[in-house]
Design a protein around this motif. Structure first.
Motif, short mmCIF file in Angstrom:
data_model
loop_
_atom_site.label_atom_id
_atom_site.label_comp_id
_atom_site.label_asym_id
_atom_site.label_seq_id
_atom_site.Cartn_x
_atom_site.Cartn_y
_atom_site.Cartn_z
N VAL A 102 21.55 -14.67 52.95
CA VAL A 102 22.65 -14.21 53.79
C VAL A 102 22.18 -14.01 55.23
O VAL A 102 22.82 -14.44 56.18
CB VAL A 102 23.28 -12.92 53.20
N VAL A 103 21.01 -13.38 55.37
CA VAL A 103 20.46 -13.17 56.72
C VAL A 103 20.14 -14.52 57.37
O VAL A 103 20.42 -14.75 58.55
CB VAL A 103 19.21 -12.26 56.66
N ASP A 144 24.33 -17.89 64.92
CA ASP A 144 24.33 -16.92 66.04
C ASP A 144 24.77 -15.54 65.58
O ASP A 144 25.50 -14.86 66.29
CB ASP A 144 25.24 -17.39 67.18
N TRP A 145 24.37 -15.17 64.38
CA TRP A 145 24.70 -13.84 63.84
C TRP A 145 26.21 -13.61 63.74
O TRP A 145 26.69 -12.50 63.88
CB TRP A 145 24.05 -12.72 64.69
N TYR A 146 26.95 -14.68 63.51
CA TYR A 146 28.41 -14.60 63.47
C TYR A 146 28.93 -14.78 62.04
O TYR A 146 29.91 -14.17 61.63
CB TYR A 146 28.99 -15.71 64.36
N ASN A 171 29.45 -12.89 51.52
CA ASN A 171 28.67 -12.11 52.47
C ASN A 171 28.15 -12.92 53.65
O ASN A 171 27.69 -12.34 54.63
CB ASN A 171 27.52 -11.40 51.74
N SER A 172 28.21 -14.25 53.60
CA SER A 172 27.72 -14.99 54.76
C SER A 172 28.82 -15.70 55.53
O SER A 172 28.53 -16.36 56.53
CB SER A 172 26.60 -15.96 54.35
#
Ligand SMILES: NC(=O)c1ccc[n+]([C@@H]2O[C@H](COP(=O)([O-])OP(=O)(O)OC[C@H]3O[C@@H](n4cnc5c(N)ncnc54)[C@H](O)[C@@H]3O)[C@@H](O)[C@H]2O)c1
Ligand SMILES: [Zn+2]
Ligand SMILES: [Zn+2]
Lengths: 380, 160
Positions: free
Chosen positions: A233-234, A241-243, A284-285
């Motif tokens: 997921v991370v 871009d952490w979106y 979650n992603s």
């Protein structure tokens, strides 16, 4: 073929299937495939899978006999048969939901009839056989265009429509980033079909390197092994871009690996209907307001998924058994005009008699297996 | 059965914001409004029932066609009949079915033996493929199983 219990199948002589309803046809099978869905049966994960059943929902063949009310088919026609059994008349079929027919499965209301897919899906014998009974022969079976390779045709019975619908349900918009979980035949086809909707990135996730390698080449996508990631997921957040991805697609289903709690509760103790690891990762992603499309198959009672995150992120979840008949005209055109190459997925051809070996090969992911075709020995 | 608020169309604002284009299932579903006719549609003639069919109790009668393979029989059949007394919502529908599947596997072996056929379980499990394509992994698997088996054997022996 015949199922004898988890991980046990063999070939036996069975009585010739009969016309049981005036709209039936009997098809002589010329090719059938083993599907990831069959593995759920083979592993004993689907309730009401009776010993003595014949599996197989992906097959093509020749019309051998027709019932008195069949009008569109004639004996000798070469046909491909969608995996869903659909009446064409109920209010679900009438609205294009051919995967949700209400007149093909007395044993459960949540799923329509499917060839060779346990009594939970109607108790039909399937097409990993020499002959098979096909109900509602005027609705599902489609004559194979003369210029079409039967290897392409057999993949139009399930893999291509399912992969396509997986992408279609994702509501992909131009420029989107699409993440697909599972690099089996379905995930690979979903990745290939995603491009029809105009994304800018297609990413596929699995843990089997040969499949990732195959997917990268076949579907022009990025491919990553989740075993190499500390946390998938991370990883996916970071690469977007952490979106979060715009669309996540679950092409794994109830035997996903990668999360020990899910595995313990879903596979070891069967306290949930298999493992929902891939679906959990998908939820979650994906970005807030994003879409999760599910074609991976789950069993009937329930699964552990982070539904609170679905709510808080405002997600849309879309899922179904593929509506093969609805999609066929479009997909036949894609194949005929050279945009899709279904038979490129086929890695193994095995005589029907060796069905036990073929199941083991696919189940254990041996010999770089992606898709196996079973061929009944030619009989006049 | 049909309980409906008769004057629902007089409720202030009824249907004002209805948007037929807002069909979350589109394009999977080509919404026609037929859903409101419920189970009222022209069915095909019913397939004659030649074997015992277990029916979900969430429907009024069996579907026009059905599969007639392997009707319920024996102990597993009894368990399946029990399971079908409960709806698809209940664990007591699905767990007994899985349990019946396991029993059915033993019934299958007994059935084979009764017919004088000794099932070739190694062939049915396709182990040849493991030996051919995954000899190392397969050897480890067999060795682990043997070791676990031996440990259980030792533990049982100690208890005695
Ligand atoms: N909805 C439908 O109409 C439909 C039709 C056909 C198949 N299916 C389902 O689609 C799924 C895939 O079918 P397939 O033929 O490709 O099967 P498959 O078993 O070949 O592929 C599944 C892949 O998922 C991978 N995987 C396991 N855990 C994972 C995880 N946590 N994350 C990512 N990948 C993971 C496996 O390594 C494997 O390569 C099955 O559940 C099948 O039942 C649905
Ligand atoms: Zn399939
Ligand atoms: Zn129908």
């Amino acid at each position: 073929m015949e199922y004898r219990g988890p991980y046990r199948v063999r070939t036996v002589e069975k009585p010739m299937p009969q016309i049981l309803h005036p709209e039936d046809a009997i098809i002589r099978v010329t090719r059938s495939c083993i599907c990831g869905s069959d593995l759920h049966l083979y592993h004993g994960m689907v309730p009401d899978t009776r010993v003595g059943s014949t599996f197989g929902h992906e097959f093509v063949g020749v019309v051998e006999e027709i019932g008195p009310l069949v009008q569109k088919l004639k004996v000798g026609d070469q046909v491909l048969v969608p995996f869903n059994i659909a009446c064409g008349k109920c209010n679900f079929c009438k609205q294009g939901l051919f995967g949700n027919c209400h007149e093909s499965n007395p044993m459960a209301t949540a799923v329509g009839g499917i060839f060779g897919y346990s009594h939970t899906a109607g108790g039909y014998d399937g097409g990993q056989a020499e002959y098979v009974r096909v109900p509602y022969a005027d609705v599902g079976p489609t004559v194979i265009p003369p210029d079409m390779d039967p290897d392409d045709a057999v993949l139009l019975t399930d893999v291509v429509p399912t992969g396509y619908q997986a992408a279609e349900m994702g509501g992909i918009k131009e420029g989107d980033t699409v993440v697909i979980f599972g690099a089996g035949p379905i995930g690979i086809m979903a990745a290939r079909c995603a491009w029809f909707f105009g994304p800018s990135r297609v990413i596929i996730i699995d843990h089997v390197d040969y499949r990732l390698e195959f997917a990268k080449n076949y579907a022009y996508c990025e491919a990553y092994n989740f075993k190499d990631m500390e946390d998938p997921v991370v990883f996916l957040k970071k690469t977007t871009d952490w979106y979060g991805a715009d669309v996540c697609i679950d092409c794994v289903g109830c035997e996903a690996e990668g999360n020990s709690l899910q595995t313990f509760s879903g596979k070891v103790t069967l306290m949930q209907a298999g493992t929902a690891t891939a679906l959990q990762w998908a939820i979650n992603s994906v970005k807030k307001g994003g879409i999760v499309s599910i074609v991976g198959v789950y069993g009937p009672p329930f699964n552990l998924i982070p539904i609170g995150n679905v709510l808080n992120k405002g997600l849309t979840i879309r899922a179904n058994q593929a509506s093969v008949k609805r999609l066929l005209p479009k997909l036949i055109a894609h194949v005929q005009e050279g945009r899709l190459n279904p038979k490129g997925l086929i890695t193994h051809r095995v005589p029907l008699e060796e069905v036990a070996d073929a199941y083991r090969l696919f189940s254990s992911k041996l010999d770089n297996c992606i898709k196996t075709v079973l061929i009944p020995s030619a009989k006049s | 059965m049909k309980k409906q608020h008769q004057d629902y169309k007089n409720i202030p604002g009824w249907g004002m914001d209805a948007d037929p284009e807002n069909e979350p299932n589109y394009p999977m579903k080509n919404y026609t409004g037929d859903d409101h006719h419920r189970s009222d549609y022209k069915r095909s003639a019913p397939q004659p029932k030649d074997v015992e069919i277990l029916m979900s109790n969430e429907r009024p009668k069996i579907s026009a066609v059905f599969g007639n393979s392997v009707p319920p029989s024996g102990l597993s059949g009894m368990i399946r009949r029990y399971a079908f007394k409960h709806s698809e919502d209940r664990y007591r529908h699905w767990l007994p079915l899985i349990f019946a599947d396991r029993i059915n596997m033993f019934e299958g072996v007994v059935d084979d033996l009764r017919k004088g056929y000794f099932p070739n379980i190694i062939a049915e499990r396709g182990w040849k493929m493991e030996v051919k394509h995954n000899p190392k992994g397969f050897a480890v698997k067999i060795a682990t199983a043997a070791a676990v088996g031996y440990m259980i054997f030792l533990m049982l022996k100690k208890k005695k």
